[in-house]
Write a protein that holds these residues in place. Structure first.
Motif, PDB file in Angstrom:
ATOM      1  N   HIS A 117     -28.155  19.319 110.784  1.00  0.00           N
ATOM      2  CA  HIS A 117     -28.263  19.808 109.407  1.00  0.00           C
ATOM      3  C   HIS A 117     -29.481  19.202 108.732  1.00  0.00           C
ATOM      4  O   HIS A 117     -29.850  18.069 108.997  1.00  0.00           O
ATOM      5  N   GLU A 118     -30.082  19.979 107.840  1.00  0.00           N
ATOM      6  CA  GLU A 118     -31.173  19.480 106.998  1.00  0.00           C
ATOM      7  C   GLU A 118     -30.600  19.238 105.613  1.00  0.00           C
ATOM      8  O   GLU A 118     -29.989  20.118 105.034  1.00  0.00           O
ATOM      9  N   ASP A 148     -28.448  22.955 103.994  1.00  0.00           N
ATOM     10  CA  ASP A 148     -29.345  23.916 104.640  1.00  0.00           C
ATOM     11  C   ASP A 148     -28.738  25.322 104.685  1.00  0.00           C
ATOM     12  O   ASP A 148     -29.284  26.208 105.324  1.00  0.00           O
ATOM     13  N   TYR A 172     -26.076  25.852  98.900  1.00  0.00           N
ATOM     14  CA  TYR A 172     -25.402  24.731  99.546  1.00  0.00           C
ATOM     15  C   TYR A 172     -23.954  25.064  99.907  1.00  0.00           C
ATOM     16  O   TYR A 172     -23.249  25.712  99.130  1.00  0.00           O
TER      17      TYR A 172
END
Length: 170
Positions: free
Chosen positions: A39-40, A63, A88
Motif C-alpha cells: 500500500h502507498e 492508495d 481513501y
C-alpha cells in the motif's frame, strides 16, 4: 498505527501502519512474522480483516486499493487487488459465510465485492460525507454504516444473496 486486529484461530495480530505496511505478529511469541508493503500511504484493517475460515487477510489503504493477502507461512503474498473506490479506504471486512468483502471510503460509498470473481457487486450510496465504518450483521443480510455526515444507516442486502447487484440507498 491505524488499527489492530486479532486472528481468532491462531495467535496472530495484524497491525496496519501509517506508512502503508501491514505487519503480521505472533503475539504469544512477541515476534514479527511478516510485513506486507504494497500500500502507498496509510493502510487500514479495521474490525475483522481476517477471513473466518481461510488463511486470508484483507487491507485497504490511502492508495484507494483493497488487497487480499495469503497469510500461510509458505505462501505469504498479495493474491489480488480490488480497484473501484475514488478516495481513501476506511473499513474492510470479509463476510462470515459468503465470498464477499465489504469496504467503505471517503468517496461516500460502501462497496461489496465478490472475492471469487474479484468484481464489485454492489455500490451503496446515500451518505453525504466520508463513510468511516461499516460492518456485516453476523446473521442477517444487513450492513450498518456510519458516516461523517452524522448518520448511521442500516442497509438490506438480501437481494445480493440471490445473485443480484445493487447501486442504491438504504
Amino acid at each position: 498505527m491505524s488499527c489492530l486486529a486479532f486472528r481468532l484461530t491462531q495467535p496472530l495480530l495484524a497491525a496496519a501502519l501509517h506508512n502503508g505496511s501491514v505487519q503480521l505478529w505472533n503475539y504469544r511469541m512477541g515476534v514479527l512474522v511478516d510485513r506486507f508493503e504494497e500500500h502507498e500511504g496509510t493502510s487500514t484493517c479495521p474490525r475483522c480483516p481476517f477471513h473466518s475460515s481461510r488463511a486470508l487477510l484483507v487491507s485497504g489503504g490511502d492508495d484507494y486499493k483493497i488487497k487480499v493477502w495469503d497469510i500461510r507461512p509458505q505462501n505469504r503474498r498479495c493474491l489480488f487487488t480490488l480497484h473501484g473506490h475514488l478516495d481513501y479506504i476506511r473499513t474492510v471486512q470479509f463476510h462470515h459465510e459468503m465470498s464477499w468483502i465489504l469496504s467503505t471510503s471517503d468517496d461516500q460509498t460502501i462497496r461489496i465485492w465478490n472475492s471469487t470473481s474479484r468484481q464489485c457487486i454492489a455500490v451503496l450510496t446515500g451518505h453525504t460525507h466520508y463513510v468511516m465504518s461499516a460492518f456485516f450483521h453476523p446473521k442477517d443480510d444487513l450492513i450498518v454504516s456510519a458516516s461523517m455526515d452524522q448518520t448511521v444507516r442500516v442497509w438490506d442486502i438480501s437481494g445480493l444473496r440471490k445473485g443480484g447487484s445493487s447501486s442504491s440507498g438504504p
